[in-house]
Structures are given as C-alpha cells and as structure tokens.
Design an enzyme around this catalytic site. Structure first.
Site, PDB file in Angstrom:
ATOM      1  N   LYS A  33       0.852  -1.117  -0.036  1.00 49.27           N
ATOM      2  CA  LYS A  33      -0.066   0.012   0.048  1.00 49.27           C
ATOM      3  C   LYS A  33       0.977   1.052  -0.189  1.00 49.27           C
ATOM      4  CE  LYS A  33      -0.434   0.276   5.084  1.00 49.27           C
ATOM      5  NZ  LYS A  33      -0.945  -0.486   6.138  1.00 49.27           N
ATOM      6  N   TYR A 263      14.227  30.861   5.741  1.00 45.58           N
ATOM      7  CA  TYR A 263      13.038  31.458   6.025  1.00 45.58           C
ATOM      8  C   TYR A 263      12.965  31.731   7.629  1.00 45.58           C
ATOM      9  CZ  TYR A 263      10.656  30.608   1.429  1.00 45.58           C
ATOM     10  OH  TYR A 263      10.323  30.836   0.181  1.00 45.58           O
TER      11      TYR A 263
HETATM   12  C1  PLP Z   1      -0.306  -1.289   7.001  1.00 46.68           C
HETATM   13  C2  PLP Z   1      -0.976  -2.440   7.569  1.00 46.68           C
HETATM   14  C3  PLP Z   1      -0.113  -3.502   7.853  1.00 46.68           C
HETATM   15  C4  PLP Z   1       1.445  -3.638   7.720  1.00 46.68           C
HETATM   16  O1  PLP Z   1       1.889  -3.114   8.676  1.00 46.68           O
HETATM   17  P1  PLP Z   1       3.335  -2.776   9.244  1.00 46.68           P
HETATM   18  O2  PLP Z   1       3.592  -2.438  10.675  1.00 46.68           O
HETATM   19  O3  PLP Z   1       4.028  -1.902   8.133  1.00 46.68           O
HETATM   20  O4  PLP Z   1       4.182  -4.238   9.074  1.00 46.68           O
HETATM   21  C5  PLP Z   1      -0.815  -4.855   8.169  1.00 46.68           C
HETATM   22  N1  PLP Z   1      -2.143  -4.764   8.442  1.00 46.68           N
HETATM   23  C6  PLP Z   1      -2.926  -3.779   8.061  1.00 46.68           C
HETATM   24  C7  PLP Z   1      -4.247  -4.065   8.216  1.00 46.68           C
HETATM   25  C8  PLP Z   1      -2.337  -2.588   7.547  1.00 46.68           C
HETATM   26  O5  PLP Z   1      -3.235  -1.571   7.354  1.00 46.68           O
END
Ligand code: PLP
Length: 375
Positions: A33, A263
């Site tokens: 993702k 800035y």
């Molecule tokens: C993002 C996510 C993961 C992965 O988590 P990590 O800590 O990056 O391994 C697993 N399950 C769900 C539902 C997530 O949204």
C-alpha cells in the site's frame, strides 16, 4: 524532479525471505500500500515477483487493479476501508475485501459474482471491524447468503511502541472468540492478525497469515521491537534497507559569518561558511521540520548539517568541510555513502515523526530505479 529513489531489489527479497523463514513461505503477505511505502508499487512488485509471493496486500482497489495490470495472479487482500461503490471493481479483480461493518457487508452480499472475502474485527484498535460479540450474527448473515469466507482478521493497536504485549494478547483473545463463531458454523476460515512487529516478537500472533509491511522495506517497526526480538530469540535479525534517495548539489556559495540562512532567519552563520543548495524540499517529501535539528545529508561520505528551515523545493547544507565541492556533486538524503548512513528513522526523528510517514510521503513523481541488474 531533481532527485532519484534507488531500490535494492535483492534487499527486498532478503527481507521477504527472512519473514518466510519465520512464518512459512505461503503465509507471508507483503503489504504494497501507499506506493509500496514510498518505494514505488510497480518497482517493488517487479523486484518481488521472482519469489512468486502467494499473497499481496494493498489499501485501495486502485492499487489492486495496478497489480493485476502488472500480471500478479496470486491472492490479493484489500485492507483499506471498503466502500460500497468500489466493491464491484474489487470483485471483478478477484481481490479479497476486508469487510467490517453492516452497510458494506450488505452491499457486498447484493453483488452477483462475489469472490471470497475477509471479515474484520475491532478487538481494540478502535478503527475498522465488527465487535467480537457480533460474530454470531455476522456468521448467520454470511451463511444465509452462501458467502464463502476466506479469513477472519484484526489489527493490533499497540505492539511496536511497547515491550509488554498484554494489550495485544487481549486483542488476540477477542479474535479467537470471533473466530470460534465461524468455526462453530463449520466455516473453514484462516485467522490473521500479525503485521511486521507482531510477527517478529509475538509468536502466538502469527496464526495463518502475516501482513508484512515496514519490514519488507528493511526497516524495523521500532527500536522497542528490535530490542524485544533480541530478547525473545537471542538472535540478531538483519533487515536490509531497500531505499536510497539521492540528489545533487545545484549551487555552492560563500556565507559570511553573521549572515542568516533560510525562512524565518532561524539559522545564523557563526563563522565564514560554504553552503550548498539542494533541489529537494517538503514538496518532494523531505519534512520541513527536519531542518536545524542536528540533521544532515551525506556528501563525499561525510555528514553535512542542514542549515535553516527546509523550503518547499530546496534546502541548504553546510559544506565548509568538504574539499572541492561543486555543482552536480551527488548527495545522499536517505541511504549509505561510504561509512556513513542517513537512516529513514533518523530523518523521521528530526521531524518528530516516524519512518512510516516519511517513506510513504516521498513524492510519487520522484523516479524509482531498480538496480540495473533487476527487472
Ligand atoms: C499497513 C498494515 C499492515 C502492515 O503493517 P507494518 O507495521 O508496516 O508491517 C498490516 N495490516 C494492516 C491492516 C495494515 O493496514
């Protein structure tokens, strides 16, 4: 964009295989993702496909479509919030939604051709999912529509920030209560809960599937997780960071003692300095708050302190100590240069955030390049 993100495919495969060794090959579901945590969805998929992962996870149906377009034919879990208007597309992609409320379940059950799905339970995260005591009613609804259920799952709220896992253990207990209602109805479901941290440090959380996010990219979920893993196993696990972010010097200038930089005039030179301007700022994903906090980039294998606030598309660094620096010289923002490394978690800490946020916000337009031997 005047910077490039280099992805080390061998590092990604090493991290994936390290989790396969812990959890079992077909039980690891790499999470791609958020543009593969900023690493580039297509780039990461290209690097991983030689390992033929059985599962992949995404947040959006759009990301599932992209992976199908790239040729991924395996199981695809959409963990993000399912909304009724996207369920048809999800089903057509043969992607498996995670459903955790009545409205969405109703919309799903109204579809004609439905693939298999997962039911989410909120066991303590306070986000998505049915409550465990609703499980029997959900099972009844699913059974009356002859809906095949692949899995029953939850998400932990508090594993990576602590060394004491009591809260997660209570979440697991509630997940078992929910899963029992499915098993009582002879539904043969897989039960899953683990992400990176829980896979690493809570063996009882591994169950039937591990949704592996941050560790795929070679980064520990947190310092606490790293210490807990060492205490639990007595072993050091090597995760290899897969991402390097590089840019170049766009100009070099002399700054006289007493002059201000950037800035808000937050930095004032207390000696005559040489300063390099870099073509990366918060638009590209280098956090604005990271300036002036002991923060640095790497040039010619040496740390160069960031001076003044990070701008929208630029930042300034102190290069007084770098001999012969000139326009075009390479700069490492994240990654290794000689004996020095700028870690994603360092840059995140300078900006009072975590590496998850830093990496996932690297601008998608920055080119992602796999090592030339790849793909
Ligand atoms: C993002 C996510 C993961 C992965 O988590 P990590 O800590 O990056 O391994 C697993 N399950 C769900 C539902 C997530 O949204």
């Amino acid at each position: 964009m005047l910077s490039t993100i280099h992805i080390d495919g061998a590092a990604l495969r090493h991290n994936y295989l390290a989790f396969c060794a812990i959890a079992g090959k077909d039980r690891v579901a790499p999470v791609l993702k958020s543009n593969a945590y900023g690493h580039g969805l297509a780039t990461v998929y290209t690097a991983l496909k030689s390992e033929d992962p059985a599962w992949l996870c995404v947040n959006y149906v759009r990301e599932a479509a992209e992976l199908r377009g790239l040729g991924f034919a395996g199981r695809l879990l959409v963990v993000g919030p399912a909304v009724p208007r996207e369920l048809g597309a999800c089903a057509q992609l043969n992607a498996e939604p995670v459903i955790g409320n009545d409205d969405v379940l109703k919309a799903w059950l109204a579809l004609k051709d439905r693939p298999i799905m997962h039911v989410k339970f909120d066991t303590g995260m306070g986000r998505q999912g049915f409550k465990a005591d609703e499980a029997a009613a959900v099972v009844h609804k699913l059974a009356s529509h002859k809906q095949q259920v692949a899995g029953v799952c939850t998400h932990f709220a508090n594993v990576e920030d602590v060394t004491d896992q009591d809260y997660a253990k209570e979440q697991l207990r509630q997940l078992e209560v929910a899963a029992a209602a499915f098993k009582a109805a002879k539904m043969n479901v897989m039960v899953h809960a683990a992400s990176s941290a829980s896979t690493l440090i809570m063996p009882e959380s591994r169950l039937q599937l591990e949704r592996m996010g941050i560790s795929l990219y070679g980064v520990w979920p947190s310092q606490a997780t790293r210490i807990s893993y060492l205490q639990l196993t007595g072993r050091v696990l090597e995760l290899k960071p897969a991402l390097s972010w590089r840019t170049e010097v766009t100009s070099v200038k002399a700054v006289a003692s007493g002059q201000f930089i950037g800035y808000g005039c937050t930095y004032r030179a207390n000696h005559d300095m040489t300063v390099a301007v870099l073509p990366v700022g918060y638009f590209e994903g280098y956090p604005r708050l990271a300036g002036n906090h002991g923060s640095y980039v790497l040039i010619k294998g040496q740390r160069c302190p960031i001076v003044g606030r990070i701008c929208m598309n630029m930042m300034m660094v102190d290069v007084t100590h770098i001999k012969g620096i000139k326009m075009g010289d390479p700069v490492t923002l994240i990654g290794q240069d000689g004996k020095e490394t700028a870690h994603a978690h360092d840059v995140a800490a300078w900006a009072q955030t975590i590496h998850y946020e830093l990496l996932s916000r690297l601008h998608p337009d920055i080119p992602r390049q796999l090592a030339p031997s790849e793909g």
